[in-house]
Design a protein around this motif. Sequence first.
Motif, mmCIF file in Angstrom:
data_model
loop_
_atom_site.group_PDB
_atom_site.id
_atom_site.type_symbol
_atom_site.label_atom_id
_atom_site.label_comp_id
_atom_site.label_asym_id
_atom_site.label_seq_id
_atom_site.Cartn_x
_atom_site.Cartn_y
_atom_site.Cartn_z
ATOM 1 N N ARG A 320 -12.127 3.744 6.249
ATOM 2 C CA ARG A 320 -11.854 2.316 6.039
ATOM 3 C C ARG A 320 -11.221 2.040 4.672
ATOM 4 N NH1 ARG A 320 -15.241 -2.168 4.663
ATOM 5 N NH2 ARG A 320 -14.599 -4.083 5.761
ATOM 6 N N PRO A 321 -11.794 2.551 3.559
ATOM 7 C CA PRO A 321 -11.194 2.256 2.249
ATOM 8 C C PRO A 321 -9.740 2.720 2.132
ATOM 9 C CG PRO A 321 -13.412 3.122 1.970
ATOM 10 C CD PRO A 321 -13.056 3.297 3.411
ATOM 11 N N ARG A 322 -9.439 3.898 2.625
ATOM 12 C CA ARG A 322 -8.074 4.408 2.473
ATOM 13 C C ARG A 322 -7.088 3.650 3.362
ATOM 14 N NH1 ARG A 322 -8.535 10.937 1.213
ATOM 15 N NH2 ARG A 322 -10.195 10.711 -0.339
ATOM 16 N N TYR A 323 -7.558 3.223 4.514
ATOM 17 C CA TYR A 323 -6.690 2.404 5.376
ATOM 18 C C TYR A 323 -6.283 1.123 4.658
ATOM 19 C CZ TYR A 323 -5.614 -1.225 8.787
ATOM 20 O OH TYR A 323 -5.039 -2.283 9.448
ATOM 21 N N TYR A 324 -7.232 0.470 4.007
ATOM 22 C CA TYR A 324 -6.922 -0.794 3.332
ATOM 23 C C TYR A 324 -6.009 -0.589 2.119
ATOM 24 C CZ TYR A 324 -9.812 -3.890 6.122
ATOM 25 O OH TYR A 324 -10.301 -4.655 7.149
ATOM 26 N N VAL A 325 -6.173 0.522 1.427
ATOM 27 C CA VAL A 325 -5.264 0.798 0.306
ATOM 28 C C VAL A 325 -3.844 0.977 0.817
ATOM 29 C CG1 VAL A 325 -4.628 2.513 -1.436
ATOM 30 C CG2 VAL A 325 -7.009 1.781 -1.222
ATOM 31 N N LEU A 326 -3.683 1.777 1.873
ATOM 32 C CA LEU A 326 -2.349 1.997 2.417
ATOM 33 C C LEU A 326 -1.749 0.702 2.961
ATOM 34 C CD1 LEU A 326 -3.096 4.988 2.062
ATOM 35 C CD2 LEU A 326 -2.084 5.431 4.309
ATOM 36 N N LYS A 327 -2.570 -0.083 3.615
ATOM 37 C CA LYS A 327 -2.049 -1.342 4.169
ATOM 38 C C LYS A 327 -1.637 -2.296 3.053
ATOM 39 C CE LYS A 327 -2.963 -4.935 7.572
ATOM 40 N NZ LYS A 327 -3.849 -5.432 8.630
ATOM 41 N N PHE A 328 -2.419 -2.364 2.007
ATOM 42 C CA PHE A 328 -2.069 -3.219 0.853
ATOM 43 C C PHE A 328 -0.728 -2.788 0.269
ATOM 44 C CE2 PHE A 328 -1.930 -3.704 -3.745
ATOM 45 C CZ PHE A 328 -2.160 -5.061 -3.903
ATOM 46 N N LEU A 329 -0.538 -1.487 0.091
ATOM 47 C CA LEU A 329 0.702 -0.985 -0.486
ATOM 48 C C LEU A 329 1.894 -1.270 0.423
ATOM 49 C CD1 LEU A 329 -0.549 2.455 -1.877
ATOM 50 C CD2 LEU A 329 -0.063 0.374 -3.193
ATOM 51 N N LYS A 330 1.702 -1.122 1.729
ATOM 52 C CA LYS A 330 2.792 -1.381 2.663
ATOM 53 C C LYS A 330 3.135 -2.869 2.719
ATOM 54 C CE LYS A 330 1.849 2.605 5.677
ATOM 55 N NZ LYS A 330 1.430 3.060 7.028
ATOM 56 N N VAL A 331 2.123 -3.716 2.750
ATOM 57 C CA VAL A 331 2.350 -5.171 2.805
ATOM 58 C C VAL A 331 3.110 -5.642 1.577
ATOM 59 C CG1 VAL A 331 1.168 -7.409 2.662
ATOM 60 C CG2 VAL A 331 0.424 -5.702 4.339
ATOM 61 N N ASN A 332 2.862 -5.027 0.440
ATOM 62 C CA ASN A 332 3.491 -5.437 -0.810
ATOM 63 C C ASN A 332 4.755 -4.634 -1.133
ATOM 64 O OD1 ASN A 332 1.614 -7.534 -2.331
ATOM 65 N ND2 ASN A 332 0.270 -6.039 -1.319
ATOM 66 N N GLY A 333 5.227 -3.892 -0.165
ATOM 67 C CA GLY A 333 6.468 -3.158 -0.347
ATOM 68 C C GLY A 333 6.383 -2.007 -1.324
ATOM 69 N N LEU A 334 5.201 -1.486 -1.534
ATOM 70 C CA LEU A 334 5.014 -0.407 -2.494
ATOM 71 C C LEU A 334 4.895 0.964 -1.824
ATOM 72 C CD1 LEU A 334 2.382 -2.221 -4.770
ATOM 73 C CD2 LEU A 334 4.840 -1.909 -5.206
ATOM 74 N N LEU A 335 4.969 0.974 -0.508
ATOM 75 C CA LEU A 335 4.823 2.236 0.231
ATOM 76 C C LEU A 335 5.645 2.165 1.501
ATOM 77 C CD1 LEU A 335 3.183 4.954 0.133
ATOM 78 C CD2 LEU A 335 1.538 3.852 1.660
ATOM 79 N N ASP A 336 6.238 3.274 1.860
ATOM 80 C CA ASP A 336 7.023 3.380 3.092
ATOM 81 C C ASP A 336 6.160 3.019 4.295
ATOM 82 O OD1 ASP A 336 8.590 4.072 5.219
ATOM 83 O OD2 ASP A 336 8.931 6.137 4.610
ATOM 84 N N GLN A 337 6.691 2.181 5.149
ATOM 85 C CA GLN A 337 5.937 1.733 6.322
ATOM 86 C C GLN A 337 5.573 2.879 7.260
ATOM 87 O OE1 GLN A 337 4.773 -1.330 7.074
ATOM 88 N NE2 GLN A 337 5.546 -2.207 5.159
ATOM 89 N N ASN A 338 6.320 3.962 7.196
ATOM 90 C CA ASN A 338 6.083 5.090 8.104
ATOM 91 C C ASN A 338 5.141 6.139 7.509
ATOM 92 O OD1 ASN A 338 7.816 4.087 10.135
ATOM 93 N ND2 ASN A 338 9.606 4.834 8.992
ATOM 94 N N ARG A 339 4.561 5.834 6.363
ATOM 95 C CA ARG A 339 3.644 6.793 5.743
ATOM 96 C C ARG A 339 2.487 7.105 6.694
ATOM 97 N NH1 ARG A 339 3.674 10.293 1.499
ATOM 98 N NH2 ARG A 339 4.754 8.703 0.244
ATOM 99 N N ASP A 340 2.223 8.372 6.953
ATOM 100 C CA ASP A 340 1.234 8.788 7.943
ATOM 101 C C ASP A 340 -0.192 8.603 7.426
ATOM 102 O OD1 ASP A 340 0.800 10.253 10.579
ATOM 103 O OD2 ASP A 340 -0.353 11.487 9.206
#
Length: 386
Positions: A320-340
């Motif tokens: 759960r914690p790592r999912y939310y970190v990745l989602k936060f980064l993707k929502v804010n344009g800080l991470l590639d949307q296709n990051r696995d």
Amino acid sequence: MLRLRSCIASHLLSPTSCSTSPTSHLRRRLSSSAPPISPNPGFAVEDYLVDTCGLTRPQALKASRRIPRLKSSSNPDAVLDFLAGLGLSSTDLAATVAKDPKLLCADVERTLAPKVVGLTGLGLSRSEIARLVALAGTHFRGTPIVSRLQYYLPFFGSFENFLRPVKRSSYLLGFDPERTVKPNVTFLRECGLDDCDIVKLCAISPSMFTAKSRRVREIVACAEGLGVPRGSGMFRAALQAVSHLNEEKIATKLEYLKKTFRWSDAEVSHAVSKAPALLRKPKEALRSRSEFLISDVGLEPAYIAHRPVILYYSMERRLRPRYYVLKFLKVNGLLDQNRDYYNSIVLSEMAFVEKFVCPHKESAPDLAEDYATICKGELPANFRFT
């Protein structure tokens, strides 16, 4: 009593003991110090167990039924002093007596002391013998424990390795290695396991050492039935997974996995062959992971089936914690949307923080704190997505 205790311990275990044997020293000390055992009309076993041994009243009541002929405190006092001299704490003494009340009736000179001398001869320290006594229950008193450790200690490689299965089941000490354990070890070697694998297997599933050979062969057949061949790297894990399950329970769990994760027969077979421990996971834990990974994260059932180890990880501390970190980064344009997602899950904690948290100290200054917060089970405001 305290002097007797210290003398017994020092004569038995001191490295400076000289040419005469420790048992002869002990015999002289006991014969000169211990009073003769005689019935005491005022002696109450239950009260003695509570007041002197430290048992609770219910424990004492249960234990007293196993030693109805005990009529005096003389022998129990000598036993307690002997055990305390080995280094057992009052808590350990109470637990040991609760496990094996008949220990209080054992002859210190003829039964207990020779065992300690023998164990010392195998290289065990006083503290190690004390730990063994506390775990062994009736087997310290009632079995040829020295001869059995002559086999177990070299096989397990160390006293600590040997204690791991004993902590799970002291019954390991109750079986004759020649008749039961060695044949099972030979068969497991024939199945492709080396001694290191067998030691690790026994640490989790001591019954693989002590079960009847027919049962061990059934367990091996069940593991192979999961699609895990003998000699494969996953074979030991498969044996651990099915060691306490029968075919009916395995079939029921496989059906539950299929239904919960929406897997086909081929997918559930693949998942279990790659992650046999799924068969031991509680149903509630599997259900919560299914709901989160499929409904919240949006993973396809086939994706999970081909990466089943993802189901081993903690929901609260990792998934759960790592999912939310990745989602936060993707929502804010800080991470590639296709990051696995899976590739972020299998990283160590340090590697995850270095890769996904530290690089964003300026663009997302609260990310580290928010990550720490959600790892504690609280959802920070920045992770409340609409």
